[in-house]
Structure formats: structure tokens, C-alpha cells
Design a protein around this motif. Structure first.
Motif, mmCIF file in Angstrom:
data_model
loop_
_atom_site.group_PDB
_atom_site.id
_atom_site.type_symbol
_atom_site.label_atom_id
_atom_site.label_comp_id
_atom_site.label_asym_id
_atom_site.label_seq_id
_atom_site.Cartn_x
_atom_site.Cartn_y
_atom_site.Cartn_z
ATOM 1 N N LYS A 173 3.189 -0.341 -10.496
ATOM 2 C CA LYS A 173 2.219 -0.703 -9.464
ATOM 3 C C LYS A 173 2.893 -0.779 -8.100
ATOM 4 N N GLY A 192 3.490 2.735 -6.972
ATOM 5 C CA GLY A 192 2.203 3.329 -6.641
ATOM 6 C C GLY A 192 1.962 4.702 -7.218
ATOM 7 N N ALA A 221 -1.890 5.517 -3.289
ATOM 8 C CA ALA A 221 -2.395 4.690 -2.188
ATOM 9 C C ALA A 221 -1.427 4.630 -1.013
ATOM 10 N N ASP A 222 -0.144 4.475 -1.292
ATOM 11 C CA ASP A 222 0.833 4.390 -0.202
ATOM 12 C C ASP A 222 0.827 5.665 0.640
ATOM 13 N N HIS A 256 -8.916 2.062 -2.391
ATOM 14 C CA HIS A 256 -7.809 1.260 -2.936
ATOM 15 C C HIS A 256 -8.054 -0.216 -2.619
ATOM 16 N N HIS A 267 -5.093 -2.772 -2.634
ATOM 17 C CA HIS A 267 -3.871 -2.298 -1.980
ATOM 18 C C HIS A 267 -3.766 -2.912 -0.583
ATOM 19 N N SER A 303 -3.452 -0.774 2.663
ATOM 20 C CA SER A 303 -4.661 -0.046 3.081
ATOM 21 C C SER A 303 -5.481 -0.892 4.046
#
Length: 697
Positions: A381, A384, A428-429, A465, A468, A471
Motif C-alpha cells: 500500500k 502504491g 495513485a502516486d 483514490h 490516498h 491526492s
């Protein structure tokens, strides 16, 4: 009585005696001798001869200009003014003597004063309220005059040229927030045609000087350069005292790239970043943030010193060698007080096994420190992605975006991030970083269509996301810097910090927005939270000093900058921030001295232009401005406007600010905390500009 050459003569109309006394008292409190006649009887040969002698012998002549002097066609003060002007005819062109002071809203262009008064810069001290900065500048002029130094023409130096130098004074106080010490003011320019080509915000870097969001972001992410060793932080307004080292604490030092290909540096740095992130998720383990760890990159610092400065009991260090698809990683965990190796290992693996290597290193550190392992799946996680090549492309982009900003840098970073997303669309990153890279590129190039696409993409980040934190933070950054959705950005910062209370960047970015909204006290508190998490990050300290300057707390700002200089004296943000502070304090030669240290060309040229203009070196200021304009207007509009404002050219300043607002340039949101713009505040166009930006009036 001190030597006459060290005295200041105040000339005023009797109706302005109260304001004149306030100025005199402030100067005397600062150790300056002041000749101020307080008698109401004006006349008599003896008294007249005394006044003539004082004007002939004084070091500086300070005429008080007001609506009273405007309305009086006759008055003894006008005789004093004439005598002072007559004395200048026998002076060298470089000699500082006339220092006109305006105590109300009297316009310089329409003032009934000798022409010689217009050849020097005027200072505004509303109602005679005199800040320490003005006293300091007067003392500097007196000291320089005594020592026959020619470098002190910031205030009132008559020029022998046909276009006399008119260096600006510091800006006037703003209505909010209140300050106990109003600043010295720079007049808003009249509609007279420009005599030169002033320069932009090169004018000082307002970079740190009004540092636009994109500039701050680059300072925040820039890779620290090798700098002199720092001394342990001491309690001050600029620092937060860290606790003694806990047994369960470890600093991840930058892994050394031992690959024959130096281009693999990004991989070693990326491995370090990931190890910091992974270990930070271990319960009860304290891990210093990236900037604090990377401060020691390339240095041969003793482990005990590192432990003391970062307040850790252990350090994790290692080497990386990558050749083709093969990877060798060596790592060791060391106690800083004894030098004892608590654990070490070397991994020879396929490059695609990098995630396994990271997991094994973090597990070994946890075991050596007798801590609990994190929950299963946590490491995945944190990274990512499960795709090693997508991860590799993200590392490339991160590395690029820590370089000196340019359009090419952002394009290349965007290309790498698009490759990452092609390999893992759910990364997401990579999605969040791509939005930021695209926004930076659009801001840098002035591409409004691309900027709108980035703004739209940012709005969808948390939808894709929802768990996250970055984000939300990046959407907040976009909303704040380019969309001027202040309430939406504030909600996103809160959500980002709820998801990750250790996100120092979120505190940093939120502090920038609070400054932009004029909430300077809250900005300082929030900035200090980022510093508590990452005490060796000069950008965080620079942000704190900017908020302190916004409140005109120059003593606290100076402490913050001193700490920055200890940490990284070669940093752009250290030099630019100090240059701004010295400019506001009227220490123009000191401001100019910082300019060559600034790597970013636009910021450096702006710095030179402002400082040279303030020193009365108009040719040099014009040249810097001309060079600045040659660098293009994309991402440069706010800087240019700021320079014109410092030069007192309100029409040009507002014209460029309007362009910046129309282009939604990120730097324009930083106008409220920028003390160099205070001279524009009484112009009705200032209120109109704030409305355009959705900022509080």
C-alpha cells in the motif's frame, strides 16, 4: 553633544509638531542625535543664525511634508528647505543629505516642494509612526557618511546625473494585520513616464519574497546540496526543539549509488525514499523525514553527530549497484552511540525483485529494534503499485522534479509518469504527481488550455483514490494556486492530514494558502508543524520566515533565516529569503550580496534589479530587468509586476498583475503577504485585483 556630522535636522510646519516629535523620539531612542526646534516663537537674529548653522552642520536634512505644508504658501520651514537645498549645491553627487518624509497621503507629483526634493526617494511615515527599519537605515547612512563610504545611497542621495537615482523605501503598513511597528513606505508611482526599464520581480526574488506557489514547491522538493555541517538546533521562533533520541528511532541515510552508470542515482535516491516511507509506517518507530535525512548526502559526518542532530538512536545506510537487470543492495543498521552494527545484509537479486529487497530490509530493521511488524499488505500500500517498472518510472519523475525547474524537466517528468500509468492505471502516486507536473508545466509556459486540463484532472483525483492522502493534498494545491477555491482547498488539506497526520508537505502547503489569505498568525502555527516533522527542510523554514515577514516580525524572520543558513547556506531559498528580508530592512547592499547565490535565472535577475534600483544604480537595474524580460513571460508575470511595484510604477505593476490574474499564474496568489507591494494598497486598483483573485479585501 555629538559631532555635528552625526546629527539629523527635522524641518516641519508647526501644525505637524506632534508627528515630528514622534519621528524625533524614535530616532533618539535608536541613538541618533536629532535637531528639532520645539519653540513656537519663530524669529530673532540669534535664533535665525542658530537654525542656519544647524542646517549647515547637520549630517542629514529631513523635511516633513504634509497637507499642511501644501496649503501654506509661506512659512519658516520653506526658508529651511531653501537653505538645505543651497547646501546640496556644494556637495558631491553621491552625498546622502536630503531625506524627505511624508506623514500623510500627500502626492509626490503635486507636492509644493523644491525640485531637488524630487530627485531623491521619499519615505512615508503615516502620522510620524517610525518603525525600527527606518531608524536602522538612518543610522546606517550616518555611519557610512562618517566613514566616507559611497555604498549607502538607499535613501535620499542627490544624483549628479540628469536622471537622479530614486531608490525606494520600504513599503507602508497595511491595515491588516495590525502591527506594532509600521514599516517605511515606498510611494506609489505617479503617472509620469518611466525613465528606465525596471525589472521584475527579479526584484527580489520575491521569490521568497512573495514566493509564488510553484517556486515554493520547487524549493521544497529540490535535492539538498552538500553544505557545511550544521550545529544542533537551539530553541527559537524558527525551530521546534526535538525530544531526546528514543531507543526505537532510526534515520535512513541516502543509499550510495555504486553503479558505473551515474544516471542510476535516481534509483538509489528512490530506494532511500521508499525505505523512509516503509519504516515510517511501523508503529512506535520514529523516522526523520526525507529532507532531514538527505541533508547528510555526500558528507562524511560522524554517526554520533548525525544521531544528535536527528535525535535518533540508529541509522540505516547502504549502497546500491544496478547493472542491466541485476541488482546488488547492501544495507546495515548501526547504533549511533557505540557504532555497533545491529544488523547488515547484502542482496544480489534481479532488478524486478526490488520490492522483496525493500520488504526484507524493513523486516530486518523491525526485528533488530524489537518492534512489531506492520500489518500484511502495508508495504504494498505504501509503494502504491505491484509493478516494478511503473515504480521505476515514478522514481525517475521524482528525481527530475527535484532539479532546477524548467519546461523540459516537467515534460520529461510527465513522460515518465504517463509510462508508469500505462503499466499500472491504478497507480495513485503517479496519477497525483502527473497532475502536479502538468500544472507546473502549464504555469511555466503560460499554456492556459493545459492548465485547465490539469485543474480538471485534479478534481477527479480523490474520486479515483478516496483513501490516498496525497491526492487530496495535490487537489488542494491546484485549487489554491490556480483555481482560487480557498474553502475547497482547506477541506482537502484537512482530509489529507486526517489520512496522514505526518504529512509535513500538507502542513507546508496549507501554510502557504493561509498566508495568501492574509491569515499570517495561523500560517506561522501551521508552518511550525511542518518544521516539527522535518526540521532540516530549508523550504519549510523559508516559508516560516516569509510568514514572519508578512507580520513585519523581522527579528523572528532573521532567526529563521539564520537557521536556514546553518542547514544549507547554498540553497536558493536561503539566499532569496535573506535577500528579501534585507531589502525590507533597507539593507540594500546586503540584499544584493545574496543575489549571485540564486541558481534560478529569473529569481536571480529579479533580485539584482530590485537591489540595484534601491541602491540607486539605475543602469544596472535596467540591465537586469531587460535580461529578465528576455527570459519570457510564461510564469513570470507576477515577478514583473512586483518589480514595477517596488520601483513605484503603479500603472505598470497593475497592468502586469492583471495579466497574471488572467493567466491564473500561481505566484499571483501570494500578493497579500508580500510586504514589497504595500505601496499599492491605497490604490483602488488593489481592491479590484483582490476581487479578481477571490481574496479577502
Amino acid at each position: 553633544m555629538t559631532a555635528p556630522s552625526q546629527a539629523v535636522f527635522l524641518s516641519y510646519a508647526s501644525q505637524d509638531s506632534a508627528a515630528s516629535r514622534r519621528i524625533a523620539e524614535a530616532l533618539r531612542a535608536g541613538g541618533v542625535e536629532v535637531w528639532l526646534d520645539t519653540t513656537e516663537l519663530r524669529g530673532g537674529d540669534a535664533w535665525d543664525q542658530k537654525i542656519k548653522k544647524q542646517i549647515r552642520d547637520c549630517a542629514l536634512f529631513l523635511p516633513i511634508i504634509s497637507t499642511t505644508t501644501q496649503e501654506r504658501d509661506e512659512g519658516y520651514f520653506r526658508r529651511e528647505w531653501k537653505q538645505a537645498v543651497d547646501r546640496t549645491h556644494d556637495m558631491a553627487g553621491r552625498a546622502a543629505f536630503l531625506l524627505p518624509v511624508v506623514i500623510d497621503a500627500t502626492n509626490e507629483r503635486d507636492a509644493e516642494v523644491p525640485d531637488e526634493f524630487r530627485n531623491v526617494q521619499w519615505t512615508r511615515l503615516p502620522n510620524g509612526e517610525t518603525p525600527p527599519a527606518f531608524v536602522e537605515r538612518v543610522r546606517g547612512l550616518l555611519d557610512a557618511k562618517s566613514a566616507r563610504i559611497d555604498s549607502t545611497r538607499p535613501i535620499g542621495t542627490p544624483s549628479s546625473s540628469s536622471a537622479p537615482a530614486v531608490p525606494p523605501a520600504a513599503p507602508p503598513p497595511v491595515a491588516s494585520p495590525p502591527s506594532s511597528s509600521p514599516s517605511v513606505s515606498a510611494p506609489v508611482a505617479s503617472a509620469a513616464p518611466r525613465r528606465f526599464s525596471p525589472a521584475l520581480l527579479a526584484a527580489v526574488i520575491i521569490a521568497a519574497l512573495a514566493i509564488g506557489y510553484i517556486t515554493w514547491q520547487q524549493f521544497r522538493t529540490r535535492r539538498p546540496e552538500v553544505a557545511a555541517a550544521v550545529t544542533p538546533a537551539t530553541p527559537s521562533a524558527a525551530t521546534t526543539t526535538a525530544p531526546a533520541a528514543a531507543e526505537q528511532s532510526v534515520a535512513v541515510l541516502p543509499f550510495v549509488n555504486e553503479s558505473s552508470d551515474k544516471e542510476q542515482e535516481y534509483f538509489a535516491d528512490g530506494l532511500t525514499d521508499t525505505m523512509i516511507d516503509l519504516l515510517s509506517k511501523v508503529p512506535d518507530l520514529r523516522v526523520p523525514a526525507r529532507s532531514s535525512s538527505f541533508f547528510f548526502k555526500g558528507k562524511n559526518e560522524e554517526l554520533s553527530a548525525i544521531g544528535s542532530k536527528l535525535h535518533v538512536s540508529h541509522v540505516l545506510e547502504g549502497t546500491v549497484r544496478k547493472a542491466g537487470n541485476r541488482l546488488r543492495v547492501s544495507a546495515e543498521l548501526i547504533r549511533v552511540d557505540t557504532g555497533f552494527h545491529a544488523w547488515s545484509e547484502t542482496y544480489d537479486r534481479d532488478a524486478k525483485d526490488i520490492f522483496k529487497v525493500q520488504d526484507e530490509i524493513s523486516a530486518a530493521v523491525v526485528a533488530a529494534l524489537k518492534l512489531k511488524l506492520v500489518a500484511a499488505g502495508t508495504n504494498t500500500k505504501v509503494r502504491g503499485t505491484v509493478n516494478p517498472e511503473a515504480y521505476n518510472q515514478l522514481l525517475i519523475a521524482n528525481h527530475l522534479m527535484r532539479e532546477l525547474p524548467s519546461a523540459d524537466i516537467y515534460r520529461r517528468a510527465g513522460e515518465a509518469l504517463r509510462k508508469a500509468l500505462a503499466l499500472d492505471p491504478a497507480y495513485a502516486d503517479a496519477s497525483a504527481k502527473l497532475v502536479l507536473a502538468d500544472a507546473y508545466l502549464a504555469d511555466f509556459t503560460g499554456d492556459s488550455a493545459a492548465l485547465q486540463r490539469a485543474i480538471a484532472a485534479a478534481e477527479h483525483l480523490p474520486l479515483a483514490h478516496p483513501d490516498h492522502g496525497p491526492s487530496y493534498r495535490i487537489r488542494a494545491d491546484i485549487r489554491s494556486s490556480w483555481n482560487w477555491n480557498w474553502s475547497g482547498a482547506e477541506a482537502d488539506y484537512e482530509k489529507a492530514l486526517a489520512l496522514d497526520p505526518t504529512d509535513a508537505d500538507a502542513y507546508f502547503d496549507e501554510s502557504i494558502q493561509l498566508q495568501g489569505l492574509g491569515r499570517f498568525g495561523e500560517a506561522i502555527t501551521t508552518a511550525q508543524k511542518s518544521i516539527a516533522l522535518d526540521g532540516l527542510n530549508v523550504a519549510y523554514l523559508g516559508n516560516l520566515s516569509a510568514a514572519q515577514m508578512a507580520l513585519r516580525d523581522y527579528a523572528a524572520a532573521s532567526q529563521s533565516i539564520s537557521r536556514m543558513a546553518e542547514i544549507d547556506p547554498q540553497s536558493d531559498v536561503t539566499a532569496s529569503t535573506e535577500s528579501v528580508l534585507r531589502l525590507l530592512q533597507g539593507r540594500y547592499a546586503d540584499s544584493l550580496r545574496e543575489c549571485p547565490k540564486i541558481a534560478d535565472e529569473r529569481t536571480r535577475l529579479a533580485c539584482v534589479a530590485r537591489a540595484q534600483h534601491s541602491l540607486g544604480s539605475r543602469a544596472e537595474a535596467d540591465l537586469a530587468l531587460a535580461d529578465l524580460l528576455k527570459t519570457g513571460t510564461g510564469g513570470n508575470l507576477t515577478n514583473i509586476a512586483g518589480v514595477y511595484a517596488w520601483f513605484g510604477e503603479a500603472d505598470q505593476a497593475f497592468a502586469w498583475f492583471d495579466k497574471a490574474a488572467a493567466a491564473r499564474e500561481s505566484g499571483v496568489i501570494a500578493i497579500l503577504p508580500d510586504r514589497t507591494l504595500d505601496g499599492l494598497h491605497k490604490d483602488p486598483r488593489w481592491t479590484a485585483l483582490l476581487k479578481k483573485l477571490n481574496l479577502p479585501e
